[in-house]
Each structure stands twice: as structure tokens, then as C-alpha cells.
Design a protein around this motif. Structure first.
Motif, short mmCIF file in Angstrom:
data_model
loop_
_atom_site.label_atom_id
_atom_site.label_comp_id
_atom_site.label_asym_id
_atom_site.label_seq_id
_atom_site.Cartn_x
_atom_site.Cartn_y
_atom_site.Cartn_z
N MET A 85 0.83 -1.21 0.00
CA MET A 85 0.00 0.00 0.00
C MET A 85 0.86 1.26 0.00
O MET A 85 0.57 2.23 -0.69
N ILE A 86 1.97 1.22 0.76
CA ILE A 86 2.87 2.37 0.80
C ILE A 86 3.44 2.64 -0.59
O ILE A 86 3.52 3.78 -1.05
N LEU A 87 3.82 1.55 -1.29
CA LEU A 87 4.37 1.69 -2.63
C LEU A 87 3.35 2.30 -3.59
O LEU A 87 3.66 3.19 -4.38
N LYS A 88 2.10 1.82 -3.50
CA LYS A 88 1.05 2.34 -4.38
C LYS A 88 0.79 3.82 -4.11
O LYS A 88 0.61 4.62 -5.03
N ILE A 89 0.81 4.18 -2.82
CA ILE A 89 0.58 5.59 -2.46
C ILE A 89 1.72 6.47 -2.97
O ILE A 89 1.50 7.57 -3.47
N LEU A 90 2.95 5.97 -2.85
CA LEU A 90 4.10 6.73 -3.35
C LEU A 90 4.02 6.93 -4.86
O LEU A 90 4.34 8.02 -5.37
N MET A 91 3.61 5.89 -5.59
CA MET A 91 3.47 6.01 -7.03
C MET A 91 2.42 7.06 -7.39
O MET A 91 2.60 7.88 -8.30
N MET A 92 1.31 7.05 -6.65
CA MET A 92 0.25 8.02 -6.91
C MET A 92 0.72 9.44 -6.57
O MET A 92 0.43 10.39 -7.31
N LEU A 113 2.12 -4.16 -9.73
CA LEU A 113 1.41 -4.00 -10.99
C LEU A 113 0.04 -3.38 -10.78
O LEU A 113 -0.47 -2.68 -11.66
N ILE A 114 -0.58 -3.63 -9.63
CA ILE A 114 -1.85 -2.95 -9.35
C ILE A 114 -1.62 -1.45 -9.27
O ILE A 114 -2.38 -0.64 -9.82
N GLY A 115 -0.52 -1.06 -8.58
CA GLY A 115 -0.18 0.36 -8.52
C GLY A 115 0.08 0.93 -9.90
O GLY A 115 -0.38 2.03 -10.24
N LEU A 116 0.80 0.15 -10.72
CA LEU A 116 1.08 0.59 -12.09
C LEU A 116 -0.21 0.71 -12.90
O LEU A 116 -0.39 1.64 -13.68
N THR A 117 -1.15 -0.24 -12.68
CA THR A 117 -2.42 -0.20 -13.40
C THR A 117 -3.23 1.03 -13.03
O THR A 117 -3.85 1.67 -13.88
N VAL A 118 -3.23 1.34 -11.74
CA VAL A 118 -3.96 2.52 -11.29
C VAL A 118 -3.39 3.77 -11.96
O VAL A 118 -4.13 4.64 -12.45
N VAL A 119 -2.06 3.86 -12.00
CA VAL A 119 -1.42 5.01 -12.65
C VAL A 119 -1.70 4.99 -14.15
O VAL A 119 -1.93 6.03 -14.76
N LEU A 120 -1.72 3.78 -14.74
CA LEU A 120 -2.05 3.64 -16.16
C LEU A 120 -3.43 4.20 -16.48
O LEU A 120 -3.60 5.04 -17.38
#
Length: 515
Positions: free
Chosen positions: A1-8, A330-337
Motif C-alpha cells: 500500500m505504501i508503494l502504491k501511495i508513493l506512485m500516486m 502492478l496494481i499500482g502501475l495499473t492505477v497510474v495507467l
């Protein structure tokens, strides 16, 4: 979750920075709306592609039509690439750039008003754009928010509010140039992301071969093919007629969408159009083809998606369900995609609608004296208003069991593209096109789409598919304009000949035929 938040957070920071960076190009209306007509082929091609493909395609269309037609949905992606991108650039690009530059038209309604010497057409086109752009924007909000809900567990309503605020910030600050620069960044993310996501999903299904075998064993549930195996891996799927309707709506429809055609207004030169066409087509093959290819495996996720009380699938939940078991990175990447695709589309939509309202509706009619600074302020205010209205519709649609993203887009595209494709195309190529024929096309398309929608409220079973109705409106317009033009008095020959001659003076391959 931290990684996804950082990507966002990184994505948001870059987006807002570009908005600040592009502020210098928003000092006048031409700069704010068209980037000063100095946008190069790479920026223009990515702006076109990222405005074309958003959460509407990745979440809404890929899921719904992958479920209905299986692997045959790939035809839609190929149509988007070769008709909606390549052919559109070659048929419309150079002439649109030349004539709108000569007429000093900054919006599609302004083009209609100047090309046909009709203030009434300009107002009517502006009204159609503002009214029917809203459902499309609401569909983008919906698709994006569903994905956020899956990835972060954030309530749908808060997702919509966050996306609306971010869109307003960078579009209000940087205008068209901010969206164009962001589109390149977002487009690169989309290209890498879609490939990675497809690979990850196929791995979950045991690889491509195993996924195709499993898909081929699922019995069809379409009328006339009930129980047939192999339908979802067949070349034309379960319904060729309905598949053709989606193909026409999404591939030809882009020719008449204001936020798409406007990219040709802004490109810096006609020479840049040839390079832009190639770049845009390659982008479309990867993004559209990849999205529908992924959606073709939708039936493999039947046990994980949402269903209505009547037992029918909630199509907008299919792609998020397919992504639940892929790695968190990849979920984080998909969200950014999907965020990248959707933000670019949202920015194009709100910019097109707000500039149309200011330049074609208010200026010179309701407010006689509207200087350059006031026009830019007005456009910025309407951006906020448009986003707020779209948010309201997105919230309503989310709670409706019968309205999906694809239906929202079909209503929007059917009315706008059905109204504009034929008049715009013939207006660029045929001097004999009359004002009456444009009115006839406007009235027919809006009446068909709205009438079909009204029937759906009264008697849903009697309503034709909004997608097929939209496709019919587009194709019918191509016949209505020439027929009505021949039946009505021709425009002033000397005036139209001069317009075509002066507009296309630098198009060496253009042959003007008055008849």
C-alpha cells in the motif's frame, strides 16, 4: 500500500508541476485553448491517443464487450487504430489545420459558424457539445473511481472528488499546453503499463494457451447461440451485428468528437501531421488492441465480478476483478495507467466544453464586451462548473443498476459524432455543402439519440441499443448531408471557392472540385 501511495503521489506531483510550468502559454485565448497552434507531432499524437483512450475503454468497453464477444472484441481495437487514428489523421488532419487556421476558428462550433456563415449553427453546436459531453465525462469518472476502490479501498465518492480537484488544478493553470505535455508522460506510462498488466493477468490464467483453451470451453449465452462452445474464441464472436455497431461508434465516432478534432487545429504545421499519424496509430494499436485483448478473457473471471439483483453482470466490475490477483506493484502501475489515460481524456473534455461555452455561447451574444483576459477567466470558471456537473451524473450512474459506462459513452458519442461527422467532413471537402444540410444532420442525430433514450425510460424493452443508435446516427448523417445539399439552394459559389482556394493554397496534393 505504501508503494502504491508513493506512485500516486509522484504522479500527482508531476501532473501539477507541468500545470505550473505551462502557465506561460495561457496569456491569451489561443494559447490557453490551442497552445498557440505550435504543438509538434509527438505532443499532438500523444494528446490525440491519450484523449481517445481512457477508463471508458479500459474499464467500461473492454470489460463489457470482452464479456459479450470474447476475443472478437479485438476487432474494435484494430478499428480504433486504423480508422479512428490513421485514417482520421490522413483524411481530416491537413485540411482541418488549413481551414481552421484560415477561418481563425478555435472550436468546432466556431468552425461551423464561419464555414457556413451561420451564427445559429455555432450556437446549436455549442449547446450539443456542452449537453452531451457531460455523460462522457461522467463515464470517465466512473471507470477511474471503480479502479481506485479496488486498489485502495477508498470510497467511490471520494475518488471522484479527488480526480475532479486534480483535473481542475492542472487544466485551469496550464490549459491546452499543460494537457499536451502531460499526455506524453501519461502516454508512456500507458504503453508500458498495458503490456505488463496483460502479461500478469495471463500468468494468473495459466498462460495464453491455457487461457484460450478454458475460454473456448465456456458455452455461449447469447440468443441464437445458447450453449455453443468456442463462441468466445471465434473470429466474429456471438453477434456480428452488435459488434459492428461498437466498431463504428468507437472508430468512426472519433472523427466528430470536438476534443479529438481540436488536436488538428493546434498542430504547428501540415508536415507534422504525417509523423503524428504514424505515432498515433502505433499508440492506438498497443493501447486499444491491448485493452480489448485483455477484455476478451472476461468470462474467465465470472466468479469474481459483481452481479445485479436480476443476475446480470455489472460490466464495469469485470476489469477490476481481473486485476485483483496480480502483484501489488502492478496494481499500482495499473492505477497510474488508467489514471493517466483518464486524466488526459478528462482534461480534453473539460477544455473543449468550457472554451465552447465561452467563445461560442457567451462572447458577443450574452456578453458583448468580453476582452481576452475575461475570456480566459470565463473558460477557467466553466471548467470548474463542467467538472462539478459531471461528478453529479457519475454519482447517480454508480447507483443505477442499468446504466453502465459504455451506455454513457454511447449517448455522448452518438449525439455529438452523429451531429458533427458528416457536416465537418463535407464542409472540409465539398463546396456544395449547405447550411440546411448541417441543420438536418444536427436535428436527426440529437432526435434519434434522445428519442431512443426517452423510450428506454418509458419502456426499456423497446429501446434500441444506445450503441447501435449512435452508430446509425453517424452513418445516416453521411447520406443526409449530400441529399439535403442537393435539394436546397447551393451556397454562394464565389465565396466558397475563395474560401477553399485560400485555405488550401499550401496543400499541394489537394484538388478542389466545386461539384
Amino acid at each position: 500500500m505504501i508503494l502504491k501511495i508513493l506512485m500516486m503521489a509522484a504522479f500527482f506531483a508531476v501532473t501539477i508541476y507541468i500545470g505550473f510550468y505551462a502557465r506561460k502559454s495561457t496569456r491569451d485565448v489561443d494559447g490557453f485553448v490551442l497552445g498557440g497552434r505550435k504543438v509538434g507531432p509527438w505532443l499532438s499524437a500523444f494528446a490525440y491517443g491519450t484523449s481517445y483512450f481512457s477508463a471508458v475503454v479500459f474499464i467500461g468497453y473492454a470489460g463489457q464487450f470482452g464479456w459479450k464477444y470474447g476475443m472478437a472484441a479485438i476487432w474494435i481495437g484494430l478499428g480504433n487504430a486504423f480508422i479512428g487514428s490513421l485514417l482520421a489523421w490522413y483524411v481530416l488532419g491537413a485540411r482541418t489545420r488549413a481551414m481552421t487556421h484560415h477561418l481563425q476558428a478555435q472550436t468546432m462550433p466556431e468552425f461551423f459558424g464561419a464555414r457556413f456563415s451561420s451564427p445559429g449553427l455555432r450556437i446549436a453546436a455549442a449547446a450539443i457539445i456542452f449537453i452531451f459531453m457531460i455523460p462522457y465525462t461522467a463515464g470517465v469518472f466512473n471507470g477511474l473511481s471503480r479502479l481506485f476502490d479496488m486498489a485502495f479501498g477508498v470510497p467511490y465518492e471520494w475518488c471522484i472528488i479527488a480526480m475532479a480537484i486534480l483535473t481542475c488544478i492542472y487544466v485551469v493553470m496550464g490549459g491546452y499546453m499543460a494537457t499536451a505535455i502531460n499526455d506524453v508522460v501519461q502516454g508512456c506510462i500507458m504503453l508500458f503499463g498495458i503490456i505488463a498488466v496483460i502479461i500478469a493477468v495471463l500468468v494468473n490464467y495459466g498462460g495464453f494457451t491455457q487461457a484460450m483453451i478454458t475460454l473456448s470451453q465456456i458455452p455461449a449465452d447469447a440468443p441464437g447461440m445458447m450453449g455453443m462452445q468456442g463462441a468466445y474464441v471465434s473470429i466474429f464472436g456471438t453477434s456480428l451485428f452488435d459488434l459492428a455497431g461498437v466498431f463504428v461508434l468507437t472508430s468512426l465516432g472519433v472523427w466528430g468528437m470536438p476534443q479529438m478534432v481540436q488536436k488538428f487545429y493546434a498542430i504547428k504545421s501540415i508536415d507534422a501531421i504525417k509523423r503524428g499519424a504514424v505515432i498515433s496509430t502505433i499508440f492506438a494499436i498497443v493501447i486499444a488492441g491491448g485493452s480489448y485483448f485483455l477484455g476478451g478473457f472476461a468470462r474467465l473471471t465470472a466468479g469474481s465480478i459483481e452481479y445485479t439483483k436480476a443476475g446480470s453482470p455489472v460490466f464495469d466490475s469485470i476489469i477490476p476483478a481481473m486485476l485483483q490477483n496480480i502483484p501489488d506493484l502492478l496494481i499500482g502501475l495499473t492505477v497510474v495507467l488508467v489514471l493517466s489515460a483518464s486524466m488526459s481524456t478528462l482534461s480534453a473534455l473539460v477544455l473543449a466544453s468550457s472554451s465552447t461555452l465561452t467563445l461560442d455561447f457567451l462572447k458577443g451574444r450574452f456578453i458583448r464586451e468580453l476582452n481576452t483576459k475575461a475570456q480566459v477567466i470565463s473558460i477557467r470558471l466553466f471548467i470548474v462548473v463542467f467538472v462539478l456537473v459531471s461528478m453529479g451524473i457519475a454519482l447517480f450512474q454508480y447507483n443505477s443498476p442499468k446504466i453502465f459506462i459504455a451506455q454513457l459513452m454511447a449517448i455522448s458519442w452518438g449525439a455529438m459524432a452523429g451531429s458533427f461527422i458528416a457536416p465537418f467532413l463535407y464542409g472540409l471537402y465539398w463546396q456544395r455543402t449547405t447550411t440546411a444540410s448541417v441543420w438536418a444532420c444536427f436535428i436527426f442525430a440529437v432526435a434519434l439519440v434522445c428519442g431512443n433514450m426517452a423510450i428506454g425510460f418509458v419502456k426499456p424493452d423497446a429501446m434500441a441499443s444506445p450503441i447501435n443508435a449512435g452508430a446509425l446516427a453517424m452513418l445516416a448523417g453521411l447520406a443526409i448531408v449530400p441529399v439535403v445539399s442537393w435539394l436546397t439552394p447551393r451556397p454562394d459559389a464565389e465565396q466558397t471557392s475563395a474560401l477553399f482556394r485560400e485555405s488550401y493554397l499550401n496543400l499541394h496534393d489537394t484538388k478542389i472540385d466545386a461539384d
